[in-house]
Design a protein around this motif. Structure first.
Motif: not given
Length: 218
Positions: A163-171
């Motif tokens: 399944n398509p997923i998206a992740l975001e991250g900082t630092g």
């Protein structure tokens, strides 16, 4: 990616695009999920710089099956044994585009998950703030060097069911996402360094004794 600490903090930003319209929740039950993965898995030795599998683009994951799930279990076990926060499949000698992570962000929030066929979004200029913290790598054991990377990252790919997923991250977590995605396209962090810094890192590695099992290069 090997463990380290940074001091920069960055607010999270929402972003919607493509099929994966929301960011994947990789923080809920992170500790329990990580434990379940690695208890099913078996730690494998880590490949180090110079091994050909680290220096070429990996194959896309096309079969989202039990073999992939078992590989991810082994990757979590290997990551834990080496005290890392991220691990790409080619770091245990497997030519597939998948990485796992168990990494805190700069606010101390734990992120745990696995991504197949990851692609990094191009960050707009108004969001592109560089962080020049130290970076290390399990495939370059015992060595660290400052490397400027954007302190915000978005990765899009697929989960273990395809399944398509998206992740975001900082630092620090953003650095981890970029570092592990790089691995799967045949690039180590030392490839982004100046010749002088790369030489320094390789010297550090030669002088250090790995704290985990590695695959000797022939």
């Amino acid at each position: 990616m090997s463990q380290q600490e940074t001091e920069k903090q960055q607010d999270r930003h929402a972003h919607e695009h493509g099929e994966a319209s929301e960011f994947f929740d990789d923080t809920t039950d992170a500790e329990a999920r990580e434990l379940a993965y690695r208890e099913r898995g078996t730690a494998r030795p880590i490949t180090v710089v110079g091994n050909p599998v680290l220096h070429k683009e990996c194959r896309d994951v096309t079969e989202f099956d039990d073999a992939l799930a078992a590989l991810v279990d082994d990757m979590f076990a290997s990551q834990k044994a080496a005290e890392g926060v991220g691990l790409a499949a080619n770091q245990i000698g497997v030519d597939l585009k998948v990485f796992v992570y168990d990494c805190p962000d700069d606010d101390g929030v734990r992120h745990t998950g696995a991504v197949c066929n990851p692609v990094l979004d191009e960050i707009p200029a108004d969001r592109r703030v560089l962080d020049d913290s130290n970076e290390g790598c399990l495939s370059v054991p015992g060595a660290y060097m400052e490397l400027a990377r954007p302190d915000y990252a978005i990765v899009r790919g697929q989960d273990l069911q395809g399944n398509p997923i998206a992740l975001e991250g900082t630092g620090y977590f953003a650095r981890c996402l970029q570092h592990e995605t790089d691995h799967l396209y045949g690039r180590l962090y030392i490839d982004r360094l100046s010749k002088r810094d790369r030489k320094d890192v390789l010297r550090q590695m030669e002088e250090a004794t790995p704290k985990f099992e590695t695959v000797p290069n022939l």
